[in-house]
Write a protein that holds these residues in place. Structure first.
Motif, mmCIF file in Angstrom:
data_model
loop_
_atom_site.group_PDB
_atom_site.id
_atom_site.type_symbol
_atom_site.label_atom_id
_atom_site.label_comp_id
_atom_site.label_asym_id
_atom_site.label_seq_id
_atom_site.Cartn_x
_atom_site.Cartn_y
_atom_site.Cartn_z
ATOM 1 N N GLU A 8 3.662 6.842 3.577
ATOM 2 C CA GLU A 8 4.302 6.044 4.622
ATOM 3 C C GLU A 8 3.278 5.823 5.728
ATOM 4 O O GLU A 8 2.689 6.779 6.229
ATOM 5 C CB GLU A 8 5.527 6.753 5.172
ATOM 6 N N ILE A 9 3.070 4.573 6.060
ATOM 7 C CA ILE A 9 2.135 4.233 7.125
ATOM 8 C C ILE A 9 2.973 3.977 8.379
ATOM 9 O O ILE A 9 3.756 3.027 8.418
ATOM 10 C CB ILE A 9 1.294 2.992 6.761
ATOM 11 N N PRO A 10 2.835 4.834 9.389
ATOM 12 C CA PRO A 10 3.643 4.682 10.601
ATOM 13 C C PRO A 10 3.376 3.343 11.299
ATOM 14 O O PRO A 10 2.259 2.829 11.275
ATOM 15 C CB PRO A 10 3.192 5.843 11.492
ATOM 16 N N TYR A 70 -8.133 4.753 6.023
ATOM 17 C CA TYR A 70 -6.815 5.370 6.242
ATOM 18 C C TYR A 70 -6.266 5.923 4.937
ATOM 19 O O TYR A 70 -5.754 7.047 4.891
ATOM 20 C CB TYR A 70 -5.833 4.361 6.848
ATOM 21 N N LEU A 71 -6.376 5.156 3.864
ATOM 22 C CA LEU A 71 -5.862 5.591 2.574
ATOM 23 C C LEU A 71 -6.621 6.827 2.074
ATOM 24 O O LEU A 71 -6.017 7.761 1.539
ATOM 25 C CB LEU A 71 -5.932 4.461 1.552
ATOM 26 N N GLU A 72 -7.933 6.823 2.229
ATOM 27 C CA GLU A 72 -8.719 7.963 1.768
ATOM 28 C C GLU A 72 -8.363 9.236 2.525
ATOM 29 O O GLU A 72 -8.379 10.332 1.966
ATOM 30 C CB GLU A 72 -10.210 7.672 1.896
ATOM 31 N N VAL A 100 0.387 2.890 13.485
ATOM 32 C CA VAL A 100 -0.932 2.821 12.843
ATOM 33 C C VAL A 100 -1.282 1.381 12.448
ATOM 34 O O VAL A 100 -2.450 0.999 12.456
ATOM 35 C CB VAL A 100 -0.982 3.749 11.606
ATOM 36 N N ILE A 101 -0.287 0.594 12.156
ATOM 37 C CA ILE A 101 -0.524 -0.755 11.618
ATOM 38 C C ILE A 101 -1.467 -1.592 12.484
ATOM 39 O O ILE A 101 -2.392 -2.216 11.952
ATOM 40 C CB ILE A 101 0.816 -1.477 11.352
ATOM 41 N N PRO A 102 -1.315 -1.612 13.815
ATOM 42 C CA PRO A 102 -2.248 -2.421 14.624
ATOM 43 C C PRO A 102 -3.700 -1.958 14.550
ATOM 44 O O PRO A 102 -4.611 -2.717 14.866
ATOM 45 C CB PRO A 102 -1.714 -2.272 16.052
ATOM 46 N N THR A 103 -3.946 -0.728 14.114
ATOM 47 C CA THR A 103 -5.321 -0.232 14.018
ATOM 48 C C THR A 103 -5.989 -0.639 12.709
ATOM 49 O O THR A 103 -7.193 -0.464 12.554
ATOM 50 C CB THR A 103 -5.375 1.310 14.151
ATOM 51 N N LEU A 104 -5.216 -1.176 11.789
ATOM 52 C CA LEU A 104 -5.741 -1.584 10.479
ATOM 53 C C LEU A 104 -6.182 -3.044 10.569
ATOM 54 O O LEU A 104 -5.489 -3.950 10.145
ATOM 55 C CB LEU A 104 -4.678 -1.391 9.393
ATOM 56 N N ARG A 105 -7.366 -3.248 11.111
ATOM 57 C CA ARG A 105 -7.842 -4.608 11.360
ATOM 58 C C ARG A 105 -8.758 -5.133 10.263
ATOM 59 O O ARG A 105 -8.879 -6.338 10.075
ATOM 60 C CB ARG A 105 -8.571 -4.657 12.701
ATOM 61 N N THR A 106 -9.437 -4.232 9.569
ATOM 62 C CA THR A 106 -10.356 -4.651 8.501
ATOM 63 C C THR A 106 -9.983 -3.951 7.200
ATOM 64 O O THR A 106 -9.218 -2.978 7.192
ATOM 65 C CB THR A 106 -11.817 -4.290 8.839
ATOM 66 N N VAL A 107 -10.557 -4.428 6.132
ATOM 67 C CA VAL A 107 -10.347 -3.787 4.835
ATOM 68 C C VAL A 107 -10.860 -2.352 4.889
ATOM 69 O O VAL A 107 -10.233 -1.431 4.365
ATOM 70 C CB VAL A 107 -11.045 -4.594 3.719
ATOM 71 N N GLY A 108 -11.978 -2.143 5.562
ATOM 72 C CA GLY A 108 -12.527 -0.798 5.709
ATOM 73 C C GLY A 108 -11.578 0.136 6.439
ATOM 74 O O GLY A 108 -11.457 1.308 6.084
ATOM 75 N N ASP A 109 -10.876 -0.388 7.457
ATOM 76 C CA ASP A 109 -9.885 0.426 8.167
ATOM 77 C C ASP A 109 -8.793 0.894 7.206
ATOM 78 O O ASP A 109 -8.363 2.052 7.245
ATOM 79 C CB ASP A 109 -9.227 -0.366 9.303
ATOM 80 N N ILE A 110 -8.337 0.000 6.352
ATOM 81 C CA ILE A 110 -7.297 0.344 5.388
ATOM 82 C C ILE A 110 -7.806 1.388 4.407
ATOM 83 O O ILE A 110 -7.145 2.389 4.136
ATOM 84 C CB ILE A 110 -6.810 -0.916 4.630
ATOM 85 N N VAL A 111 -8.988 1.152 3.855
ATOM 86 C CA VAL A 111 -9.561 2.079 2.879
ATOM 87 C C VAL A 111 -9.761 3.460 3.507
ATOM 88 O O VAL A 111 -9.399 4.474 2.901
ATOM 89 C CB VAL A 111 -10.885 1.527 2.298
ATOM 90 N N PHE A 114 0.826 -1.206 0.000
ATOM 91 C CA PHE A 114 0.000 0.000 0.000
ATOM 92 C C PHE A 114 0.862 1.258 0.000
ATOM 93 O O PHE A 114 0.547 2.225 -0.672
ATOM 94 C CB PHE A 114 -0.958 0.020 1.197
ATOM 95 N N GLU A 115 1.962 1.228 0.744
ATOM 96 C CA GLU A 115 2.862 2.382 0.768
ATOM 97 C C GLU A 115 3.417 2.658 -0.622
ATOM 98 O O GLU A 115 3.473 3.811 -1.053
ATOM 99 C CB GLU A 115 4.000 2.143 1.763
ATOM 100 N N GLY A 116 3.810 1.603 -1.323
ATOM 101 C CA GLY A 116 4.332 1.775 -2.675
ATOM 102 C C GLY A 116 3.267 2.218 -3.666
ATOM 103 O O GLY A 116 3.481 3.111 -4.484
ATOM 104 N N GLU A 117 2.113 1.590 -3.598
ATOM 105 C CA GLU A 117 1.019 1.887 -4.532
ATOM 106 C C GLU A 117 0.495 3.310 -4.370
ATOM 107 O O GLU A 117 0.177 3.982 -5.356
ATOM 108 C CB GLU A 117 -0.118 0.889 -4.321
ATOM 109 N N PHE A 118 0.398 3.779 -3.133
ATOM 110 C CA PHE A 118 -0.215 5.084 -2.876
ATOM 111 C C PHE A 118 0.802 6.161 -2.498
ATOM 112 O O PHE A 118 0.431 7.272 -2.156
ATOM 113 C CB PHE A 118 -1.282 4.953 -1.783
ATOM 114 N N ASP A 119 2.089 5.815 -2.567
ATOM 115 C CA ASP A 119 3.179 6.754 -2.305
ATOM 116 C C ASP A 119 2.992 7.470 -0.963
ATOM 117 O O ASP A 119 3.011 8.693 -0.890
ATOM 118 C CB ASP A 119 3.318 7.756 -3.453
#
Length: 74
Positions: free
Chosen positions: A50-52, A68-70, A55-66, A43-48
């Motif tokens: 950096e995800i600290p 965060y990216l948005e 933050v990673i432990p808070t990304l539990r679902t696909v919705g969490d990722i989406v 995701f870091e590469g695709e969306f240019d």
């Protein structure tokens, strides 16, 4: 954004899993912690961005990722 996230996640699913915004990375998609780290890197590469590490432990679902990216990707 969701479709782009799904295309990355599909590469890491071991079986034909149905990916929805409510899908849990570990419980529903069967990903382990190493796979989650690899996905974050993708995701870091695709969306240019950096995800600290904090933050990673808070990304539990696909919705969490989406979400965060948005909020953080350009």
């Amino acid at each position: 954004m969701f479709e782009r996230a799904v295309s990355i996640l599909e590469e890491f699913c071991e079986s034909d899993c149905e990916i929805t915004k409510d899908s849990a990375l570990v419980d529903d998609l069967g990903l382990n912690s190493l796979a989650v780290i690899s996905i974050v890197s993708e995701f870091e590469g695709e969306f240019d961005i950096e995800i600290p590490d904090r933050v990673i432990p808070t990304l539990r679902t696909v919705g969490d990722i989406v979400d965060y990216l948005e909020e953080n990707a350009e």
